[in-house]
Design a protein around this motif. Structure first.
Motif, mmCIF file in Angstrom:
data_model
loop_
_atom_site.group_PDB
_atom_site.id
_atom_site.type_symbol
_atom_site.label_atom_id
_atom_site.label_comp_id
_atom_site.label_asym_id
_atom_site.label_seq_id
_atom_site.Cartn_x
_atom_site.Cartn_y
_atom_site.Cartn_z
ATOM 1 N N UNK A 86 0.715 -1.266 0.075
ATOM 2 C CA UNK A 86 -0.098 -0.192 0.047
ATOM 3 C C UNK A 86 1.108 1.281 0.068
ATOM 4 N N UNK A 87 2.099 1.371 0.755
ATOM 5 C CA UNK A 87 2.818 2.454 0.627
ATOM 6 C C UNK A 87 3.574 2.547 -0.672
ATOM 7 N N UNK A 125 -9.640 4.918 -4.661
ATOM 8 C CA UNK A 125 -8.290 4.397 -4.108
ATOM 9 C C UNK A 125 -8.603 2.794 -4.214
ATOM 10 N N UNK A 126 -9.579 2.199 -3.693
ATOM 11 C CA UNK A 126 -9.588 0.871 -3.720
ATOM 12 C C UNK A 126 -9.618 0.159 -5.027
ATOM 13 N N UNK A 215 -9.105 4.545 3.411
ATOM 14 C CA UNK A 215 -9.654 3.351 4.222
ATOM 15 C C UNK A 215 -8.938 2.739 5.025
ATOM 16 N N UNK A 216 -9.600 1.810 5.875
ATOM 17 C CA UNK A 216 -8.986 0.943 6.687
ATOM 18 C C UNK A 216 -8.105 -0.238 5.688
ATOM 19 N N UNK A 246 -5.194 -9.284 5.579
ATOM 20 C CA UNK A 246 -4.895 -7.833 5.569
ATOM 21 C C UNK A 246 -4.745 -7.101 7.014
ATOM 22 N N UNK A 247 -3.702 -6.689 7.366
ATOM 23 C CA UNK A 247 -3.481 -5.941 8.602
ATOM 24 C C UNK A 247 -1.997 -5.302 8.337
ATOM 25 N N UNK A 248 -1.729 -4.553 9.519
ATOM 26 C CA UNK A 248 -0.279 -3.861 9.370
ATOM 27 C C UNK A 248 0.275 -4.138 10.955
ATOM 28 N N UNK A 249 0.139 -5.334 11.272
ATOM 29 C CA UNK A 249 0.678 -6.007 12.621
ATOM 30 C C UNK A 249 2.134 -6.406 12.417
#
Length: 266
Positions: A86-87, A125-126, A215-216, A246-249
């Protein structure tokens, strides 16, 4: 032997393998400060002195000897594949670069024409990200319509070049635990100047290049895009212990250096 993306402090206190989109600007500035007691004035990627880089011809013999000698503390950092891709999208595709132009010139027009990626105005965006991900899959799986860019090629691919050419890591940490990771690195080496990782500035050189994520993170990945993620970044998920949803953990388990070395030497 080539060691692309490898940096070393001028004092030869530590070696770092750059992995794009994994806090490399901040790591590089920490290395520069550790030697000089001040941060590099500008983007550390532009520095031509004060730090050894494989891209600088005069640094190459020193780096090759240091990496293959395996006596200097060697480390790198990795990142959750979901937040990293995403970045890459928001910075390199949707964003305007420091030179005021789009990344790689005609890349975005090609993506618009061939994949339907829209990044102008109030775009979806999505929808555009998912189409970008199809392009990423094509570059990684088929090397078409171009080779994969360093900003979205797998972390494990970047990490592997140092290992395959005779080096070995002492430590690999996730950027999601950046402060703890860099504190550990600094505790293992002697530096000319001390640095407080908790209070130092962050050097996110891509900040402000593109639109903010609206968005999340989970909204960007439907079943198909998640399948693609698991297909093209499978080794990253497995080696660096990130959850496959999907997460940023941070990783769900500790990164095993011996496992990384064993699997990336094959």
């Amino acid at each position: 032997m080539p060691f692309p993306g490898t940096w070393m402090t001028e004092s030869q206190s530590m070696i770092y393998r750059v992995v794009p989109k994994c806090a490399c600007s901040t790591v590089g500035q920490i290395m520069y400060y550790a030697d000089h007691g001040e941060y590099f004035d500008g983007d550390i990627h532009d520095a031509k002195s004060g730090i050894h880089k494989w891209a600088l011809e005069d640094s190459q013999p020193l780096l090759e000897a240091a990496v293959t000698g395996r006596e200097l503390y060697t480390f790198t950092a990795v990142r959750n594949p979901y937040s990293r891709i995403l970045s890459s999208f928001f910075d390199k595709i949707a964003g305007i670069q420091r030179n005021g132009k789009r990344y790689r010139g005609n890349l975005v027009p090609m993506l618009t024409k061939r994949y339907g990626v829209e990044v102008e105005g109030d775009f979806d965006q999505i929808k555009s990200f998912r189409r970008f991900l199809l392009f990423v899959r094509d570059t990684i799986r088929f090397r078409k319509p171009m080779d994969p860019d360093i900003h979205w090629s797998a972390c494990s691919g970047h990490v592997s070049t140092l290992i395959r050419n005779g080096g070995r890591y002492n430590y690999i940490f996730p950027t999601e635990r950046f402060n703890d990771g860099m504190k550990h690195v600094l505790s293992q080496v002697e530096t000319r100047h001390s640095i407080d990782v908790d209070t130092m500035p962050r050097f996110n050189e891509s900040a402000g290049h593109g639109p903010k994520q609206a968005h999340p993170i989970e909204d960007y990945f439907d079943d198909l895009s998640n399948f693609i993620m698991l297909e093209i970044y499978r080794r990253d998920f497995n080696l660096f212990k990130y959850a496959k949803e999907p997460n940023r953990n941070p990783p769900v388990k500790e990164i095993d250096i011996d496992e990384v070395y064993a699997r990336l030497t094959k």
